[in-house]
Scaffold this motif. Sequence first.
Motif, mmCIF file in Angstrom:
data_model
loop_
_atom_site.group_PDB
_atom_site.id
_atom_site.type_symbol
_atom_site.label_atom_id
_atom_site.label_comp_id
_atom_site.label_asym_id
_atom_site.label_seq_id
_atom_site.Cartn_x
_atom_site.Cartn_y
_atom_site.Cartn_z
ATOM 1 N N ASP A 91 0.806 -1.227 0.000
ATOM 2 C CA ASP A 91 0.000 0.000 0.000
ATOM 3 C C ASP A 91 0.834 1.268 0.000
ATOM 4 O OD1 ASP A 91 0.926 -0.351 2.573
ATOM 5 O OD2 ASP A 91 -0.932 0.296 3.535
ATOM 6 N N VAL A 143 -3.117 1.119 -3.213
ATOM 7 C CA VAL A 143 -2.102 2.065 -2.752
ATOM 8 C C VAL A 143 -2.821 3.117 -1.920
ATOM 9 C CG1 VAL A 143 -0.455 3.833 -3.471
ATOM 10 C CG2 VAL A 143 -0.619 1.674 -4.754
ATOM 11 N N SER A 148 -2.812 8.034 -4.227
ATOM 12 C CA SER A 148 -1.435 8.099 -4.721
ATOM 13 C C SER A 148 -1.162 9.519 -5.192
ATOM 14 C CB SER A 148 -1.187 7.089 -5.836
ATOM 15 O OG SER A 148 -1.991 7.366 -6.967
#
Length: 524
Positions: A59, A78, A90
Amino acid sequence: MKSIFRLLFFVIGLSLVNAQEIETTDATTPDGVRFKSKNEFYIFGDAVVIGNNILSKDDKKAFNVLQVNNDDTKMRYVDIDRDPTTFSSSQAALKLPSDFKKIVYAGLYWSATYVYEKGSRKQQKGNYVYKGSGARSKIVNQIKFSLPNQEYQDITGDVIYDGLGSPTHLINSPYVCYADVTKLLKEAEVKSGAYTVANIKATQGYLSGGSAGGWMMYVVYQSPTDNPKYISTYHGFALVNKEEPLDITFENFKSVEKGDVKTSVVVSVLEGDSDLRGDEFSIIKQRDGSFQSLSNGARFQQNFFNSSITNNSIKNRDRLPNSENTFGFDIAKLDIPNYNNTIINNSTSETTLRLKTEADRFYLYFTAFQTEIEQTYFDDIIQDNNPNASVTAYVSPEIVRAQPESDPSYNTKEKRKAYKYTKRSLNSKAFKYLKNKKSTAIAGIEGGYYVISGVFSESLRADKWTTKLIENGLDANAFVNPKNNWNYIYLLRSDTAEEAFELTEELKTNYRYRDTWVLKANLD
């Protein structure tokens, strides 16, 4: 694909600053949605693209192993922030040059495979059997978006395509969404810096063919350049497989008449594996009609879409996480290697990109094209209001500007009378071109040189701009061109090019009127 996508431009109108959206008929098929031109710009400026993936093995940590296929990896979101309101996030950094003038356009896209919430697999008789759990949300167009040094904002975009229920996409249900975020970037005090996109939905765990997802932002900005540019963006959703290549044609431009033709493209796709070869990206060679495969130090001819985010031969690592392997989410910006103009010739007005694959099927959802164009063509597009023009002219780099004045009374008649013009302005290439340029025929107006402050397709917007100019002490008038019914707002009609040009140069020293230009009408 069963047909080659040819893209035709239809202009809705001309705005003061922004490009208008250019629509074609939407045609949804089981494979996707037909590509259409989104915007086109004729501009002294450039474009930049950023983005990041939202599925990976970890992640937060970057994943840099390239010799792995997407479907062999257990995916997870993520999530780089510590915000409890986000489940995926992200980041990527936007870097604008120090001499950039203003943001002209910013388009945000997000795309992912999303058939259910989580997938698992087990081996059975030498094959993998995939199973999903968790109902798929039907709302994929709502995300969170953070500009540099700002909190998250809720964004609701347009769904360009959603493969849920499509017989072609039963196993992965890909989708792509779009939001115009130009206003947000224009209003932001800080434009360069880290942008974060959160809550993009995708399938976690295992998925046949591999799950993939990410976001990209394409930004067009005004800045001094040697030559004007034509920039065009297209979007849609197309499955590229072994059946037939996908061709996209760009037109409505004219490359420089002499010297090197400098051209670049941006392309973003979903589901290109880093270790699965056979995909190819090419451009037509003008001289013989053959296609030249494109490649560079980061992308190879037989594996162009390789799960990476690149700017020419450099992998863009200014991201968080900055994985080298972005697990099926590709963004590529690359200059066309046009040595001796062997691919795109001088005075070219059309080119075609081709995508094909022998093994690694993938989905194209965005592509952009830009090239330097001839100065005279740029002037004709803007000053003659060619139907292909989407933006008001930006200032030629030959013109020397003073710093913007903050005093609102700067443009009063008294200030104009006191203004001292330089010999350089009247000896400039722009002035000489104005003198020698063929005039535009417009019925119903007196011949002369008109100092144009804006051109509008809507009379209401034209009236508002005229009122604002008058409030600022300027003599604003208007006429309508019967050929296109556009409203031209002008500040002076003169019998001499010198007077009109000098006033235009003066007005451009104030940032409010940097897009002022001269129309030569009914003088031939």
